[in-house]
Design a protein around this motif. Structure first.
Motif, PDB file in Angstrom:
ATOM      1  N   MET B   1     -55.923  73.912 -18.653  1.00 12.63           N
ATOM      2  CA  MET B   1     -55.105  73.835 -20.074  1.00 12.63           C
ATOM      3  C   MET B   1     -53.937  73.008 -19.936  1.00 12.63           C
ATOM      4  O   MET B   1     -53.366  72.822 -18.960  1.00 12.63           O
ATOM      5  N   THR B   2     -53.456  72.661 -20.349  1.00 12.33           N
ATOM      6  CA  THR B   2     -52.259  72.136 -20.704  1.00 12.33           C
ATOM      7  C   THR B   2     -51.331  72.249 -19.833  1.00 12.33           C
ATOM      8  O   THR B   2     -51.568  73.376 -18.989  1.00 12.33           O
ATOM      9  N   SER B   3     -50.744  71.278 -19.264  1.00 11.35           N
ATOM     10  CA  SER B   3     -49.648  71.682 -18.378  1.00 11.35           C
ATOM     11  C   SER B   3     -50.300  72.087 -16.860  1.00 11.35           C
ATOM     12  O   SER B   3     -51.168  72.876 -16.933  1.00 11.35           O
ATOM     13  N   ALA B   4     -49.280  71.905 -15.928  1.00 11.52           N
ATOM     14  CA  ALA B   4     -49.528  72.145 -14.641  1.00 11.52           C
ATOM     15  C   ALA B   4     -48.238  72.633 -14.067  1.00 11.52           C
ATOM     16  O   ALA B   4     -48.093  73.040 -12.821  1.00 11.52           O
ATOM     17  N   THR B   5     -47.206  72.634 -14.906  1.00  8.04           N
ATOM     18  CA  THR B   5     -45.923  73.199 -14.561  1.00  8.04           C
ATOM     19  C   THR B   5     -46.148  74.759 -14.039  1.00  8.04           C
ATOM     20  O   THR B   5     -47.313  75.100 -14.518  1.00  8.04           O
ATOM     21  N   SER B   6     -45.344  75.159 -13.607  1.00 10.19           N
ATOM     22  CA  SER B   6     -45.379  76.483 -13.031  1.00 10.19           C
ATOM     23  C   SER B   6     -46.006  77.342 -13.652  1.00 10.19           C
ATOM     24  O   SER B   6     -47.027  77.272 -14.384  1.00 10.19           O
ATOM     25  N   PRO B  11     -45.037  79.600 -23.532  1.00  9.81           N
ATOM     26  CA  PRO B  11     -45.496  78.250 -24.059  1.00  9.81           C
ATOM     27  C   PRO B  11     -44.925  78.197 -25.521  1.00  9.81           C
ATOM     28  O   PRO B  11     -44.824  78.901 -26.490  1.00  9.81           O
ATOM     29  N   THR B  12     -44.543  76.923 -25.712  1.00  8.01           N
ATOM     30  CA  THR B  12     -43.796  76.657 -27.048  1.00  8.01           C
ATOM     31  C   THR B  12     -45.028  76.494 -27.948  1.00  8.01           C
ATOM     32  O   THR B  12     -46.231  76.483 -27.457  1.00  8.01           O
ATOM     33  N   LEU B  13     -44.785  76.429 -29.263  1.00  9.79           N
ATOM     34  CA  LEU B  13     -45.915  76.367 -30.219  1.00  9.79           C
ATOM     35  C   LEU B  13     -46.811  75.318 -29.984  1.00  9.79           C
ATOM     36  O   LEU B  13     -47.838  75.325 -30.102  1.00  9.79           O
ATOM     37  N   HIS B  14     -46.068  74.065 -30.018  1.00 11.16           N
ATOM     38  CA  HIS B  14     -46.959  72.784 -29.851  1.00 11.16           C
ATOM     39  C   HIS B  14     -47.712  72.888 -28.541  1.00 11.16           C
ATOM     40  O   HIS B  14     -49.004  72.363 -28.564  1.00 11.16           O
TER      41      HIS B  14
END
Lengths: 253, 253
Positions: B1-6, B11-14
Motif C-alpha cells: 500500500m501506499t507508502s513505504a515509510t516506517s 495515515p492522513t485522510l488522503h
DNA sequence: CAGTGGTCTAGACCACAGT
DNA sequence: CTGTGGTCTAGACCACTGC
C-alpha cells in the motif's frame, strides 16, 4: 522540476514556483544546506495562497531536492537523489523494438514440491507446490533471452492448468496475480555450458542476468531469472528529480 | 500500500484514500480499465472536500496506477508502468558495507579537448575541454571497481584544478554540480586485457558495467563508466507501486 | 452543451520542534 | 511559548472533451 512532459504548455502557478526554486538550486544560487523562504514568504512573493506554495514545495521535497522540517524550515538537500527509475520492459516489447519477429517456446515445465533451495528464492513461501518453467524467447533467428521461472502455485493455482500457449508466463501472471512488491538483482556472469547452448553463445561469454522476485502483499508470487547475452543487451534507467520523467526508454541491443 | 515509510503512524485522510483505492486495484476488485468513482463521488463517500480526493488521485496517477482524462473520468491503468527504483550507491558505502577498508587511487588524469567519440558520451556538449580520469577503487586488497570518467569542464571549471585527493570525483561532483537528469546503461561484457589487469581478473571474465551520463538542465556534466567484476557485484532495485518508497539507500556519484 | 479533472483561494486547525 | 510545515475545507473558475 516539474515535469518532463512535453514542450511547455502554459506552466501553472505551482509549476512556475517549483521551476523557479529548482533553477535557483541548480544554478548554485541556493547551495546545499541553504534555507528556502518560508511558505508564507513565498506566498507573499508570488501573490498566491499558501496551499499553492505548499504544493510546489511538497513536490520538491518528494523529488529529493529539498528537505523540510517543521518549525525549522525547508532546506536544499545536501546529497540529492540517489536512485534511478529502472524500466522493466516486457520481453515482447523489447524484441519488437528491435524490429525482429518475436516468438517464445516453453522448454521445460515441471510441477513439483519446492526444494530447499527454492525457499530462499520464494521468500515467505508457505509450502505449496511450485511450477518450474524454462522459456526461451527469440528475436528472429537468434535466441534473445532465457527465462527460468518458479511460480508459487499457492499464490496462483490456476497456473497449474495453464499452457502458456497464448501468453508467456510473465504477462500471464501480471494479469492474474498483480504484485505489490518486487526486488531485482542485476549481475554479470559467465555462461555455463547449458545456458551457453540454449542462448547459442560461447561458454564463458558474459551474460546479463536479471533476477526478479515479486510478492503480492507478503505472499511470494514468482521468482524469475532472465538471462541475456551480455553483448547484445542493455538495461536503461533514467532519472530526473521530478519522477514523472520516467522516460519510456529501455533496452537495446 | 501506499507508502513505504516506517511503521504506519496515523495515515492522513488522503493517504487512506490512496491506500483504499490502491488495494482495490491490486486485489483485482477494480481490474485494469475499470472506472474509478468521480472525485465528487469519492468526496461524498469519504465525507471530505474534493481537494483531498484530488490529492489522492493525483498521487495514484503519478505513480502510474490510474489514468485520468477530463470529462471522462479516472481509470485503472491497463499496463501499470513496470519500473523499479534502482539505487545508485556511493562506492565507498558499498565497500564499507562489505566490511572492507576502502581506498581509491587516481590512475590517470588528462585534460584535453573532447575527441569526436566523446561527443556522443557527453550528449549536448558545447566544445569545452574535458577532464579524463581513471580511478581504481579498492576493497581491502582487492580492486573493487574501475571508474572511467569524463568531466565537462564547461559545466564544472573548478574540476580542472581539483586533485580529488580528499574526495573521489563522484562525490566531489555531486557537491559542485548537482544534476537534474541522469541516464544509466547497465550491461555485461567480457574483460579486455587492460581492465582485466587493473581489476586483477582473468581476461574475458564477465564484468558488470554501469554507464552513467548526467546533465544539469541540458548541459552535460559527466560521463562515467563503472566496471565491477561480475561475480562480485550485484545491483539491487526494489519496486512498490507507491513510489514514495524511494528507499533512502546510500548515495550517488 | 454539460460534466470532468486541474487549479487556485483564503481561510482554518493541528503537531511538532525549537526557545 | 512561538512559528513552522502538514493537512484540510468549501467554495470558485477554467479548459478540455465528448455528446
Amino acid at each position: 522540476m516539474t515535469s518532463a512532459t512535453s514542450p511547455r504548455a502554459a506552466p501553472t502557478l505551482h509549476e512556475r514556483i517549483t521551476g523557479d526554486i529548482e533553477s535557483r538550486i541548480l544554478s548554485g544560487e541556493w547551495p546545499p544546506g541553504a534555507r528556502i523562504p518560508f511558505e508564507h514568504e513565498l506566498s507573499a512573493r508570488y501573490g498566491c495562497s499558501r496551499m499553492t506554495v505548499n504544493k510546489a514545495l511538497t513536490e520538491l521535497a518528494r523529488s529529493g531536492l529539498i528537505e523540510r522540517r517543521r518549525k525549522v524550515g525547508s532546506f536544499v538537500t545536501h546529497s540529492p537523489a540517489r536512485s534511478a527509475l529502472l524500466e522493466i520492459p516486457e520481453i515482447k516489447a523489447e524484441v519488437d523494438a528491435l524490429g525482429e519477429p518475436y516468438r517464445y517456446e516453453i522448454l521445460s515445465r515441471r510441477r513439483r514440491r519446492p526444494a530447499r533451495a527454492d525457499a530462499r528464492l520464494l521468500e515467505g513461501h508457505e509450502g505449496a507446490e511450485v511450477l518450474d518453467l524454462t522459456v526461451r524467447h527469440w528475436a528472429g533467428e537468434r535466441p534473445f533471452c532465457l527465462e527460468e521461472r518458479l511460480i508459487n502455485l499457492g499464490a496462483s493455482p490456476e497456473a497449474a492448468a495453464e499452457s502458456f500457449a497464448e501468453l508467456p508466463p510473465g504477462p500471464w501472471l501480471l494479469r492474474r496475480a498483480p504484485w505489490t512488491n518486487a526486488e531485482h538483482r542485476i549481475r554479470a556472469r559467465g555462461a555455463d555450458p547449458r545456458r551457453a547452448g540454449l542462448l547459442k553463445v560461447a561458454p564463458g561469454s558474459p551474460l546479463l542476468t536479471v533476477e526478479r522476485r515479486t510478492w503480492s502483499g507478503r505472499t511470494p508470487v514468482t521468482y524469475v531469472q532472465i538471462t541475456y547475452p551480455g553483448d547484445r543487451q542493455e538495461l536503461v534507467a533514467r532519472f530526473s528529480p521530478g519522477q514523472r520523467g520516467a522516460t519510456p526508454g529501455s533496452t537495446a541491443a
